[in-house]
Design a protein around this motif. Structure first.
Motif, PDB file in Angstrom:
ATOM      1  N   THR A  29      -8.193  -1.539 -14.451  1.00 33.28           N
ATOM      2  CA  THR A  29      -8.541  -0.159 -14.696  1.00 33.28           C
ATOM      3  C   THR A  29      -9.641   0.328 -15.075  1.00 33.28           C
ATOM      4  OG1 THR A  29      -7.372  -0.074 -16.744  1.00 33.28           O
ATOM      5  CG2 THR A  29      -6.109   0.301 -14.682  1.00 33.28           C
ATOM      6  N   LEU A  34      -7.645   0.715  -9.272  1.00 29.96           N
ATOM      7  CA  LEU A  34      -6.575   0.152  -8.911  1.00 29.96           C
ATOM      8  C   LEU A  34      -5.628   0.988  -7.824  1.00 29.96           C
ATOM      9  CD1 LEU A  34      -4.268  -1.762 -10.261  1.00 29.96           C
ATOM     10  CD2 LEU A  34      -3.437   0.250 -11.701  1.00 29.96           C
ATOM     11  N   TYR A  68      -4.764   5.281 -10.806  1.00 25.33           N
ATOM     12  CA  TYR A  68      -4.687   4.693  -9.796  1.00 25.33           C
ATOM     13  C   TYR A  68      -4.709   5.312  -8.433  1.00 25.33           C
ATOM     14  CZ  TYR A  68       0.298   5.926 -10.528  1.00 25.33           C
ATOM     15  OH  TYR A  68       1.232   6.471 -10.711  1.00 25.33           O
TER      16      TYR A  68
END
Length: 86
Positions: A29, A34, A68
């Motif tokens: 991350t 991600l 993400y």
């Protein structure tokens, strides 16, 4: 680089916050993008609900804390053939 982590990485992160999988997830991350798919999120919830239902709320907290990109995976593997054929 876009990185998709396996369900086990998230489960290990929930169970053992100081573990190597947790550190790997933090590295991803921090240094990469991600990527999560709906199947992995469903699998995380399913595994935690069956094996450690006391941590089910923690799944939502973990996912809320992570940055993400969410992608929708095809329901049928045959759909992948058309994606990779082009």
């Amino acid at each position: 680089m876009r990185v998709m982590a396996d369900t086990n990485v998230y489960i290990s992160t929930l169970l053992f916050p100081a573990s190597l999988p947790s550190k790997v997830l933090l590295h991803i991350t921090g240094k990469h993008e991600l990527v999560l798919c709906d199947h992995i999120v469903a699998e995380i919830r399913d595994v935690v609900a069956r094996k450690r239902p006391d941590l089910l709320a923690d799944v939502d907290v973990l996912l809320a804390q992570l940055s993400y990109e969410m992608i929708i995976a095809p329901k049928e593997p045959s759909k992948l053939d058309s994606v990779y054929a082009s």
